[in-house]
Scaffold this motif. Structure first.
Motif, PDB file in Angstrom:
ATOM      1  N   VAL A 170      -2.776   4.568   1.999  1.00  0.00           N
ATOM      2  CA  VAL A 170      -2.119   5.754   1.138  1.00  0.00           C
ATOM      3  C   VAL A 170      -1.116   5.354   0.329  1.00  0.00           C
ATOM      4  N   ASN A 171      -1.554   5.690  -0.895  1.00  0.00           N
ATOM      5  CA  ASN A 171      -0.604   5.361  -1.872  1.00  0.00           C
ATOM      6  C   ASN A 171       0.214   6.645  -2.368  1.00  0.00           C
ATOM      7  N   VAL A 172       1.690   6.424  -2.435  1.00  0.00           N
ATOM      8  CA  VAL A 172       2.594   7.726  -2.440  1.00  0.00           C
ATOM      9  C   VAL A 172       3.517   7.444  -3.703  1.00  0.00           C
ATOM     10  N   VAL A 173       3.489   8.254  -4.469  1.00  0.00           N
ATOM     11  CA  VAL A 173       4.255   8.255  -5.717  1.00  0.00           C
ATOM     12  C   VAL A 173       5.564   9.035  -5.713  1.00  0.00           C
ATOM     13  N   ASN A 174       6.809   8.572  -6.365  1.00  0.00           N
ATOM     14  CA  ASN A 174       7.796   9.333  -6.297  1.00  0.00           C
ATOM     15  C   ASN A 174       7.905   9.939  -7.636  1.00  0.00           C
ATOM     16  N   GLY A 211       9.315   7.899 -10.329  1.00  0.00           N
ATOM     17  CA  GLY A 211       8.270   7.219 -10.817  1.00  0.00           C
ATOM     18  C   GLY A 211       7.704   5.951 -10.028  1.00  0.00           C
ATOM     19  N   ASP A 212       8.462   5.307  -9.192  1.00  0.00           N
ATOM     20  CA  ASP A 212       7.880   4.192  -8.536  1.00  0.00           C
ATOM     21  C   ASP A 212       7.019   4.747  -7.421  1.00  0.00           C
ATOM     22  N   SER A 213       6.143   4.001  -6.841  1.00  0.00           N
ATOM     23  CA  SER A 213       5.069   4.056  -5.750  1.00  0.00           C
ATOM     24  C   SER A 213       5.159   2.845  -4.752  1.00  0.00           C
ATOM     25  N   VAL A 214       4.737   3.448  -3.525  1.00  0.00           N
ATOM     26  CA  VAL A 214       4.514   2.600  -2.321  1.00  0.00           C
ATOM     27  C   VAL A 214       3.204   2.829  -1.556  1.00  0.00           C
ATOM     28  N   ASN A 215       2.616   1.661  -0.927  1.00  0.00           N
ATOM     29  CA  ASN A 215       1.358   1.845  -0.449  1.00  0.00           C
ATOM     30  C   ASN A 215       1.636   1.530   1.227  1.00  0.00           C
ATOM     31  N   PHE A 216       0.996   2.641   1.920  1.00  0.00           N
ATOM     32  CA  PHE A 216       1.206   2.395   3.399  1.00  0.00           C
ATOM     33  C   PHE A 216      -0.194   2.216   4.005  1.00  0.00           C
ATOM     34  N   TYR A 217      -0.351   1.148   4.762  1.00  0.00           N
ATOM     35  CA  TYR A 217      -1.529   0.707   5.519  1.00  0.00           C
ATOM     36  C   TYR A 217      -1.618   1.185   6.785  1.00  0.00           C
ATOM     37  N   LEU A 242       6.999  16.910  -6.086  1.00  0.00           N
ATOM     38  CA  LEU A 242       7.954  15.879  -6.099  1.00  0.00           C
ATOM     39  C   LEU A 242       7.210  14.811  -5.487  1.00  0.00           C
ATOM     40  N   ILE A 243       6.189  14.902  -4.483  1.00  0.00           N
ATOM     41  CA  ILE A 243       5.394  13.737  -3.777  1.00  0.00           C
ATOM     42  C   ILE A 243       3.966  13.699  -4.270  1.00  0.00           C
ATOM     43  N   ASN A 244       3.680  12.700  -4.553  1.00  0.00           N
ATOM     44  CA  ASN A 244       2.026  12.637  -4.842  1.00  0.00           C
ATOM     45  C   ASN A 244       1.393  11.525  -3.868  1.00  0.00           C
ATOM     46  N   ALA A 245       0.608  11.927  -3.150  1.00  0.00           N
ATOM     47  CA  ALA A 245      -0.003  11.047  -2.207  1.00  0.00           C
ATOM     48  C   ALA A 245      -1.632  11.025  -2.402  1.00  0.00           C
ATOM     49  N   LYS A 246      -2.134   9.771  -2.355  1.00  0.00           N
ATOM     50  CA  LYS A 246      -3.525   9.684  -2.463  1.00  0.00           C
ATOM     51  C   LYS A 246      -4.198   8.695  -1.372  1.00  0.00           C
ATOM     52  N   ILE A 247      -5.222   8.821  -0.657  1.00  0.00           N
ATOM     53  CA  ILE A 247      -5.945   8.254   0.217  1.00  0.00           C
ATOM     54  C   ILE A 247      -6.901   7.387  -0.495  1.00  0.00           C
ATOM     55  N   SER A 248      -7.039   6.189   0.034  1.00  0.00           N
ATOM     56  CA  SER A 248      -8.114   5.262  -0.634  1.00  0.00           C
ATOM     57  C   SER A 248      -9.350   5.582  -0.372  1.00  0.00           C
ATOM     58  N   VAL A 249      -9.834   6.385   0.876  1.00  0.00           N
ATOM     59  CA  VAL A 249     -10.988   6.798   1.020  1.00  0.00           C
ATOM     60  C   VAL A 249     -11.212   8.065   1.723  1.00  0.00           C
ATOM     61  N   LYS A 250     -12.443   8.607   1.601  1.00  0.00           N
ATOM     62  CA  LYS A 250     -12.364   9.795   2.232  1.00  0.00           C
ATOM     63  C   LYS A 250     -12.839   9.957   3.614  1.00  0.00           C
ATOM     64  N   LYS A 251     -13.532   9.086   3.994  1.00  0.00           N
ATOM     65  CA  LYS A 251     -14.109   8.935   5.313  1.00  0.00           C
ATOM     66  C   LYS A 251     -13.935   7.653   5.891  1.00  0.00           C
TER      67      LYS A 251
END
Length: 719
Positions: free
Chosen positions: A28-32, A71-77, A5-14
């Motif tokens: 961090v991009n999080v998709v609902n 289906g919407d997403s949000v970016n966390f800094y 139900l939650i799909n999160a992606k980090i902009s960098v690995k290191k």
């Protein structure tokens, strides 16, 4: 397969972070992926990190997202501002946790954080675990200090104590404390407070300043020491005794009517005090004096000493003895939180008359000679004393009066104070005069001392009312006209009177019934008991004083319990012939088991009657015995003090002897103390202790009644 139900992606690995440099950041991009609106939050933890740091090493924007549709997403800094592990250099795995309260689900991502060696100075953190201390002067305290090194390199911190007097510190003002990277270290400063006068009672603020070579700014932490009141205020009077006039007593200095005392006040406390005094008479009956205090009060700083003067005035008399006055000086301070030494001072003042006592003595001697001629002060004057040997003497209960009986057929009451003061008449009047026969014995009625009983040679027992002062007997008992009365003894409650007779009869009379005006059967005793010897001595013994000890001819001793009407003999250590008599018996009022026995062989014996009374035995416990007290001559009379601590005896060697006794009833002094010696034998003695003075009254064959006063040098009975 479960639906995510939650799909999160980090902009960098290191991510690389250098403490003291620029912050590191990532997105961090999080998709609902659910079918409902949901809000999202992020939480980052470092593997091996200190949970106590919480989120203080990073920032997240936004902290909580708005509710996003499906289906919407949000970016966390995310911005990393500090290392998650204090002092650490190397790689750390960061766990990024994304969760939703509405979906009750989370997603975790891993990010590598590379922490490099920092640049620039990192200040240490200094803390006081205890910031407030409460103590008293002269006490020691330990001030703990805790230092935290948040940098990545070890350092030595310089700690400096500021704000306190350097003399308070036990050691240096500065301490060096090595602290490892990311570690805490503790030390302490020891303080010893000075004496109260050097540390006033208040709150003292101090500061611990911390600095180290790797950081330019210094940090500090403040604390407080509250010094509570301590010490005392001391008062002394110089001198404690004065006299008026101060000198030249021979001169009639009638204008000199005052004396000056100096009161020294020393404030040995840590409080500023206002001190003053109050003065009151040490005795209510002494003459009043005028007091002038200069100044009225003193302001005393800690450690300060000041003085005030007390001027005492009293008008002097031309004649008389010196007046000895005493006063109590009460010291009062404004702050009662400290003690006062010598809070109540006793000062004394002797006021001499205007005329010197030597001149007064000359005048008094002339006056005494004149009064002597009046004759009532002359104890040898036959008009006011006995004309023949005195057979018996006794004090009343308070020892202010005494009574005596004589072969001259008179009974005299004496004022005890008159024996010591020539201006007081010894003679208090004759109770009875020319009553027909020689008076062998006289006894005060114990309760009220209002009745005196007299035993006569003609067998009569006469009771006289000494309050009303009538010379006629109030009651007369007569059992046998030919049977002389040799001794009398009242019961403790004064209800009964025991009489001892030459025939051996021991009679018990009901005094209450006779005094209430019931004349019937006055010549018939309530009880009677016959012993096979002439009875000369009587003494009530035992706890309830129901046992009457009887002594007499052949040195016989017997005990009669009148309540049970039982008689039994007591074994005496010195049996005698028909010419030997036990003539003296005495018991102690407060120690009724103690019995003193005296006989005509010159022997004095002390017995403990407890065992033979409780066991109905003829063998009583012998405490002490001696026959050299009166040089082997007959001992005519013995008496014990109420507490049983002193024995007095009189005998044919013409001496009165005092025997101090120990707690167990033995002689404390083997040879006793000679009280009085005379040319003729003593027939009767009595003893009382009044205000730590031993009063001894005696009567002898030279017709005189005498009083001796002894101040004991030691109380062997109490030690």
């Amino acid at each position: 397969m479960a639906i995510k139900l939650i799909n999160a992606k980090i902009s960098v690995k290191k991510v690389t972070f250098k403490p003291g440099g620029q912050p590191a950041s990532f997105e961090v991009n999080v998709v609902n992926d659910s079918n409902q609106f949901a809000s999202f939050q992020l939480e980052i933890t470092a593997a091996g990190g200190n949970s106590n740091l919480g989120t203080n090493w990073y920032n997240i924007k936004p902290a909580v997202s708005a509710k996003n549709p499906p289906g919407d997403s949000v970016n966390f800094y995310v911005t990393i501002t500090d290392t998650p592990i204090v002092g650490f250099i190397g790689k750390i795995n960061l766990i990024v946790r994304v969760f939703s309260v509405e979906l009750r689900e989370e997603d975790r991502q891993i990010l590598r954080l590379d922490v490099e060696a920092g640049i620039g100075a990192v200040p240490v953190q200094v803390d006081l675990p205890i910031r407030e201390f409460t103590t008293q002067p002269q006490e020691s305290i330990e001030i703990p200090v805790r230092v935290f090194n948040p940098s990545q390199i070890p350092t030595t911190v310089s700690l400096r104590m500021m704000g306190l007097e350097p003399t308070w510190l036990l050691g240096n003002e500065t301490k060096l404390l090595p602290v490892s990277p990311g570690e805490k270290a503790e030390t302490s400063f020891s303080c010893q407070l000075p004496i109260p006068t050097e540390v006033p009672s208040r709150t003292y603020t101090f500061k611990i300043e911390a600095s180290h070579p790797n950081a330019t700014p210094s940090l500090s932490s403040e604390g407080k020491i509250k010094v509570v009141p301590g010490g005392f205020v001391d008062f002394h009077c110089i001198p404690e005794k004065q006299q008026i006039p101060a000198d030249a007593l021979w001169l009639p200095q009638w204008k000199n009517n005052s004396a000056t005392y100096t009161l020294e006040c020393h404030n040995i406390s840590n409080l500023t005090q206002t001190a003053h005094i109050e003065i009151r008479d040490g005795h209510e009956k002494q003459p009043k004096c005028t007091f002038n205090i200069q100044p009225e009060s003193l302001l005393l700083n800690p450690g300060e000493t000041q003085q005030l003067q007390i001027i005492v005035s009293n008008r002097r008399h031309w004649f008389g003895l010196a007046k000895k006055l005493s006063f109590i000086v009460k010291s009062i301070v404004s702050d009662q939180r400290v003690n006062i030494n010598n809070e109540n001072l006793f000062i004394r003042l002797v006021i001499h008359p205007v005329l010197h006592p030597v001149l007064q003595l000359i005048l008094a001697f002339l006056l005494l000679c004149l009064l002597w001629a009046v004759s009532w002060l002359n104890p040898n004057n036959p008009l006011f004393g006995h004309h023949e040997p005195v057979n018996f003497v006794q004090f009343n209960g308070t020892a202010d009066k005494a009574v005596s009986g004589s072969q001259d057929q008179t009974i005299i009451r004496w004022t005890v104070a008159g024996f010591r003061n020539p201006f007081i008449n010894q003679h208090d009047g004759k109770i009875a005069d020319n009553i027909g026969k020689s008076v062998r014995v006289v006894r005060y009625k114990p309760v009220d001392n209002d009745i005196v009983a007299a035993g006569l040679e003609n067998g009569e027992i006469q009771l006289f009312d000494v309050i009303k002062g009538k010379k006629e007997p109030k009651v007369t008992f007569l059992f046998n006209p030919a049977d002389r009365v040799l001794n009398l003894e009242f019961s403790e409650d004064s209800h009964y009177l025991f009489s001892a007779h030459g025939s051996g009869w021991i009679l018990k009379w009901d005094i209450n019934d006779a005094l209430l005006g019931n004349p019937e059967n006055l010549n018939q005793p309530t009880k009677k008991q016959k012993v096979d010897f002439s009875a000369y001595g009587l003494a009530l013994v035992g706890k309830d004083k129901q046992d009457l000890v009887i002594g007499g001819r052949y040195n016989n001793l017997a005990i009669w319990n009148s309540r049970e009407d039982k008689l039994r003999k007591i074994s005496y250590t010195n049996p005698g012939s028909q010419n030997d008599y036990i003539v003296g018996l005495a018991s102690a009022e407060y120690n009724p088991d103690l019995l003193a026995v005296a006989d005509t062989r010159g022997q004095i014996t002390l017995w403990n009657m407890k065992s033979c009374l409780s066991q109905n035995s003829s063998q009583c416990e012998l405490i002490d015995q001696w026959n050299d007290g009166h040089k082997g001559k007959p001992v005519r009379s013995v008496a014990l003090s109420r507490d049983g601590c002193y024995l007095v005896s009189g005998g044919d060697d013409s001496r009165v002897m005092l025997w101090p006794l120990t707690k167990d009833g033995r002689r404390a002094l083997p040879n006793g103390k000679e009280v009085r010696t005379n040319s003729q034998k003593f027939n009767s003695v009595d003893i009382k202790i009044v205000r730590n003075r031993i009063l001894i009254i005696s009567g002898n064959d030279d017709h005189r009644v005498r009083l001796d006063v002894i101040i004991p040098d030691s109380n062997y009975c109490k030690s």
